[in-house]
Design an enzyme around this catalytic site. Structure first.
Site, PDB file in Angstrom:
ATOM      1  N   THR A 231       0.803  -1.224   0.000  1.00  0.00           N
ATOM      2  CA  THR A 231       0.000   0.000   0.000  1.00  0.00           C
ATOM      3  C   THR A 231       0.838   1.277   0.000  1.00  0.00           C
ATOM      4  OG1 THR A 231      -1.627  -1.274   1.221  1.00  0.00           O
ATOM      5  CG2 THR A 231      -1.880   1.130   1.285  1.00  0.00           C
ATOM      6  N   HIS A 260       2.262  -0.446  -5.012  1.00  0.00           N
ATOM      7  CA  HIS A 260       2.419   1.005  -5.222  1.00  0.00           C
ATOM      8  C   HIS A 260       3.843   1.315  -5.657  1.00  0.00           C
ATOM      9  CE1 HIS A 260      -1.393   3.046  -4.471  1.00  0.00           C
ATOM     10  NE2 HIS A 260      -1.715   1.874  -3.948  1.00  0.00           N
ATOM     11  N   HIS A 355      24.297   3.610 -32.951  1.00  0.00           N
ATOM     12  CA  HIS A 355      23.003   2.923 -32.806  1.00  0.00           C
ATOM     13  C   HIS A 355      22.262   2.897 -34.144  1.00  0.00           C
ATOM     14  CE1 HIS A 355      22.558   2.979 -28.234  1.00  0.00           C
ATOM     15  NE2 HIS A 355      23.767   3.432 -28.492  1.00  0.00           N
TER      16      HIS A 355
HETATM   17  C1  LIG Z   1      -5.714   1.516   0.213  1.00  0.00           C
HETATM   18  C2  LIG Z   1      -6.964   1.775  -0.515  1.00  0.00           C
HETATM   19  O1  LIG Z   1      -6.887   2.388  -1.519  1.00  0.00           O
HETATM   20  S1  LIG Z   1      -8.392   1.162   0.074  1.00  0.00           S
HETATM   21  C3  LIG Z   1      -9.652   1.773  -0.986  1.00  0.00           C
HETATM   22  C4  LIG Z   1      -9.936   3.195  -0.773  1.00  0.00           C
HETATM   23  N1  LIG Z   1     -11.187   3.492  -1.378  1.00  0.00           N
HETATM   24  C5  LIG Z   1     -12.049   4.323  -0.868  1.00  0.00           C
HETATM   25  O2  LIG Z   1     -11.820   4.941   0.164  1.00  0.00           O
HETATM   26  C6  LIG Z   1     -13.330   4.469  -1.624  1.00  0.00           C
HETATM   27  C7  LIG Z   1     -13.895   5.857  -1.477  1.00  0.00           C
HETATM   28  N2  LIG Z   1     -14.258   6.101  -0.113  1.00  0.00           N
HETATM   29  C8  LIG Z   1     -15.407   6.675   0.290  1.00  0.00           C
HETATM   30  O3  LIG Z   1     -16.225   7.080  -0.497  1.00  0.00           O
HETATM   31  C9  LIG Z   1     -15.619   6.767   1.757  1.00  0.00           C
HETATM   32  O4  LIG Z   1     -14.350   6.770   2.420  1.00  0.00           O
HETATM   33  C10 LIG Z   1     -16.473   5.571   2.307  1.00  0.00           C
HETATM   34  C11 LIG Z   1     -17.862   5.660   1.695  1.00  0.00           C
HETATM   35  C12 LIG Z   1     -15.849   4.250   1.959  1.00  0.00           C
HETATM   36  C13 LIG Z   1     -16.562   5.687   3.833  1.00  0.00           C
HETATM   37  O5  LIG Z   1     -16.948   6.975   4.114  1.00  0.00           O
HETATM   38  P1  LIG Z   1     -17.235   7.455   5.640  1.00  0.00           P
HETATM   39  O6  LIG Z   1     -18.180   6.536   6.295  1.00  0.00           O
HETATM   40  O7  LIG Z   1     -17.625   8.887   5.519  1.00  0.00           O
HETATM   41  O8  LIG Z   1     -15.839   7.264   6.415  1.00  0.00           O
HETATM   42  P2  LIG Z   1     -14.417   7.882   6.190  1.00  0.00           P
HETATM   43  O9  LIG Z   1     -14.047   7.809   4.752  1.00  0.00           O
HETATM   44  O10 LIG Z   1     -14.299   9.226   6.813  1.00  0.00           O
HETATM   45  O11 LIG Z   1     -13.510   6.883   7.033  1.00  0.00           O
HETATM   46  C14 LIG Z   1     -13.337   5.559   6.664  1.00  0.00           C
HETATM   47  C15 LIG Z   1     -14.248   4.676   7.496  1.00  0.00           C
HETATM   48  O12 LIG Z   1     -14.112   3.328   7.059  1.00  0.00           O
HETATM   49  C16 LIG Z   1     -13.533   2.525   8.127  1.00  0.00           C
HETATM   50  N3  LIG Z   1     -12.603   1.665   7.456  1.00  0.00           N
HETATM   51  C17 LIG Z   1     -11.446   2.040   6.849  1.00  0.00           C
HETATM   52  N4  LIG Z   1     -10.933   0.992   6.217  1.00  0.00           N
HETATM   53  C18 LIG Z   1     -11.777  -0.023   6.402  1.00  0.00           C
HETATM   54  C19 LIG Z   1     -11.764  -1.339   5.942  1.00  0.00           C
HETATM   55  N5  LIG Z   1     -10.804  -1.740   5.127  1.00  0.00           N
HETATM   56  N6  LIG Z   1     -12.770  -2.143   6.297  1.00  0.00           N
HETATM   57  C20 LIG Z   1     -13.760  -1.684   7.085  1.00  0.00           C
HETATM   58  N7  LIG Z   1     -13.833  -0.423   7.536  1.00  0.00           N
HETATM   59  C21 LIG Z   1     -12.835   0.389   7.180  1.00  0.00           C
HETATM   60  C22 LIG Z   1     -12.916   3.524   9.090  1.00  0.00           C
HETATM   61  O13 LIG Z   1     -12.880   3.025  10.375  1.00  0.00           O
HETATM   62  C23 LIG Z   1     -13.893   4.689   8.961  1.00  0.00           C
HETATM   63  O14 LIG Z   1     -15.071   4.369   9.663  1.00  0.00           O
HETATM   64  P3  LIG Z   1     -15.531   5.280  10.947  1.00  0.00           P
HETATM   65  O15 LIG Z   1     -15.657   6.650  10.476  1.00  0.00           O
HETATM   66  O16 LIG Z   1     -16.818   4.649  11.357  1.00  0.00           O
HETATM   67  O17 LIG Z   1     -14.421   5.088  11.917  1.00  0.00           O
HETATM   68  O1  LIG Z   2      -7.341  -4.304  -2.226  1.00  0.00           O
HETATM   69  C1  LIG Z   2      -6.128  -4.350  -2.331  1.00  0.00           C
HETATM   70  O2  LIG Z   2      -5.512  -5.402  -2.396  1.00  0.00           O
HETATM   71  C2  LIG Z   2      -5.330  -3.107  -2.412  1.00  0.00           C
HETATM   72  C3  LIG Z   2      -5.961  -1.905  -1.855  1.00  0.00           C
HETATM   73  C4  LIG Z   2      -5.135  -0.712  -2.136  1.00  0.00           C
HETATM   74  O3  LIG Z   2      -5.416   0.059  -3.033  1.00  0.00           O
HETATM   75  C5  LIG Z   2      -3.849  -0.584  -1.458  1.00  0.00           C
HETATM   76  O4  LIG Z   2      -3.619  -1.250  -0.463  1.00  0.00           O
HETATM   77  O5  LIG Z   2      -3.049   0.245  -1.926  1.00  0.00           O
HETATM   78 MG   LIG Z   3      -3.713   1.087  -3.774  1.00  0.00          MG
END
Ligand SMILES: CC(=O)SCCNC(=O)CCNC(=O)[C@H](O)C(C)(C)COP(=O)(O)OP(=O)(O)OC[C@H]1O[C@@H](n2cnc3c(N)ncnc32)[C@H](O)[C@@H]1OP(=O)(O)O
Ligand SMILES: O=C(O)CCC(=O)C(=O)O
Ligand SMILES: [Mg+2]
Length: 471
Positions: A231, A260, A355
């Site tokens: 990540t 990454h 080249h």
């Molecule tokens: C490494 C990566 O790239 S992972 C993928 C990332 N992708 C995304 O984030 C998708 C886009 N995200 C979003 O639209 C929003 O973040 C949502 C809809 C997923 C969540 O939004 P919100 O409820 O407003 O929460 P916010 O984004 O502020 O915080 C993340 C929440 O998810 C929780 N959380 C974070 N990662 C995880 C996970 N892998 N599994 C379960 N819960 C998780 C956190 O605890 C937090 O919840 P809380 O506020 O109840 O403590």
């Molecule tokens: O779902 C995964 O394996 C990767 C999620 C992600 O984007 C990361 O960890 O950088």
């Molecule tokens: Mg990623």
């Protein structure tokens, strides 16, 4: 400017004016050869074999170690996390269709829990009837899982952080809670008859015992794939090899990896992961994603092609790569990087005289990727101070001029002299060669007559200026 140049706007602009386009020839078939013989039969380039060079890339290794890889193309998920990205529905559909036509095995989409439009777009892409399997990417949470399975996806990628950083500062859950929730979510998705993958975010900074234990648990309950995620882009190839190899000995299911590129290792790490037994590699077009993104689709393809061109050609529609990269570059308003594998603006342009000569004889001398396999063109750049007479000779032949080797060498000296002051454009080179040729034909010039050549060039410049002035 180089031929695949992007100028300063996102889609690649082609400016071939200052390049010699080299025929995409098989050696000895229709290439322009430095020895002046067209179509001469040249000795085939010897294959580097194991005995002569133990480090030579061998297709056999590639096939035995990497027999069945899959690309999980995540431009529409990880790529949407790129700082510049905003994909409207039309653009998402165009990208999904292009990736499908290219031949990626999976397309991963942003979580439908992200927004109402994300959910609607996910449904719309599922309805396109693409060959690629459509996945969506969710948190390890039943609410997200319920929304995901309703969209019509072929599979759900579940992720949760397992490193102490993420357990403490992201979701705040311990390994017991993570394991319990993972089992619940996986069983639920499986009960809907679609694929499910479990991944531990920040794998390389997670405790190895925790990691292997949760992978083993989810493998036993029948997850389709487990995912390793670098990540933060901290892993190096040796660490990737070790972790994938270890995991290969622990689980029976497929292994996916998400890498990454913070330290520029993403392509090398992906290749190493495949060698170690990973089956699925996450990519995005141009590598877009959080921060500097992940393994780029084009870079991975280049690296796999270099190891086994025929296999990669049979799997993917390689000439589409440039079109897909242009589509995404335009959508996120970036240029294709100049050093991009395959489509970087000088990826198939050869400059130095040494080249150029060898390339004109046999492109394999300085190319590991064949531009024609990607629908691209090879160029030799002339008119600069590194130009050699062999490259000039190929231009003389393209212009249909009749000059001896001694005359071409003499003309080359003049090109180099002028190029010491400023690089000569293709038009400059062509007119110099024409002036030289007509001087020889008329008897006004002979090899080594520098002053006569300067006088002819001066006269030509004056005539051109008068013509331009009267236009
Ligand atoms: C490494 C990566 O790239 S992972 C993928 C990332 N992708 C995304 O984030 C998708 C886009 N995200 C979003 O639209 C929003 O973040 C949502 C809809 C997923 C969540 O939004 P919100 O409820 O407003 O929460 P916010 O984004 O502020 O915080 C993340 C929440 O998810 C929780 N959380 C974070 N990662 C995880 C996970 N892998 N599994 C379960 N819960 C998780 C956190 O605890 C937090 O919840 P809380 O506020 O109840 O403590
Ligand atoms: O779902 C995964 O394996 C990767 C999620 C992600 O984007 C990361 O960890 O950088
Ligand atoms: Mg990623």
């Amino acid at each position: 400017m180089c031929p695949h140049a992007n100028a300063d706007s996102a889609p690649a602009q082609v400016d071939k004016a200052d390049m010699v386009q080299v025929p995409l020839a098989q050696p000895g078939v229709n290439g322009v050869h430095a020895n002046g013989k067209r179509g001469s039969t040249r000795r085939a380039v010897p294959n580097l074999d194991e005995k002569r060079n133990p480090y030579a890339p061998r297709a056999a290794d590639f096939l035995s170690n990497i027999s069945n890889f899959n690309i999980i193309e995540s431009t529409l998920r990880e790529g949407e996390q790129f700082a510049n990205a905003f994909f409207d529905t039309k653009t998402k559909i165009a990208i999904a269709k292009a990736l499908d036509a290219f031949g990626v095995e999976y397309i991963e989409l942003t979580s439908p829990a992200a927004s109402e439009q994300s959910r609607a777009d996910c449904e719309a892409i599922c309805k396109l009837g693409l060959k690629a399997k459509i996945l969506t990417h969710i948190r390890c949470h039943m609410d997200d899982a319920r929304i995901a399975v309703e969209t019509g996806v072929d599979g759900v990628d579940v992720v949760i952080g397992t490193s102490s950083f993420l357990r403490e500062f992201s979701h705040g859950k311990d390994m017991a809670y993570i394991t319990k929730t993972a089992i619940e979510v996986i069983e639920y998705v499986k009960s809907k008859g679609i694929e499910v993958r479990f991944s531990s975010e920040d794998s390389f900074r997670s405790d190895l015992v925790d990691l292997l234990s949760i992978y083993q648990t989810v493998d036993k309950i029948g997850v389709n794939r487990v995912g390793i995620a670098d990540t933060v882009g901290c892993a190096n190839p040796r660490q990737v090899y070790d972790l994938v190899r270890t995991l290969r000995g622990v689980v029976a299911c497929d292994i996916e990896i998400h890498l990454h590129n913070d330290t520029g290792m993403a392509i090398a790490n992906a290749y190493t992961a495949l060698e170690a037994g990973a089956t699925h590699i996450d990519t995005s077009v141009l590598g877009i994603g959080e921060r500097v993104g992940i393994t780029p689709l084009g870079g991975l393809v280049a690296c796999l092609y270099a190891a086994n061109p025929e296999y990669v050609k049979s799997k993917y529609n390689l000439p589409m790569l440039r079109e897909i990269e242009n589509l995404v570059a335009e959508a996120v308003e970036v240029n294709i990087p100049f050093m991009n594998p395959i489509t970087g603006y000088c990826a198939f342009t050869h400059k130095a005289g040494i080249h150029a000569k060898a390339i004109l004889n046999n492109p394999s001398t300085y190319e590991i990727l064949k531009p024609e396999d990607f629908g691209l063109t090879r160029y030799v750049s002339i008119g600069h101070r590194l130009t050699g007479w062999n490259a000039v000779k190929s231009r003389v032949e393209q212009l249909g001029l009749k000059l001896t080797d001694a005359e071409i060498k003499d003309a080359t000296n003049k090109i180099k002299e002028l190029a010491d002051v400023r690089t000569q454009s293709m038009d400059d080179v062509d007119s110099l060669l024409r002036v030289y040729h007509s001087g020889i034909q008329s008897g006004e010039l002979a090899v080594g007559q520098k002053e006569a050549l300067d006088a002819l060039l001066k006269k030509h410049r004056e005539q051109s200026a008068t013509r331009d002035g009267s236009d």
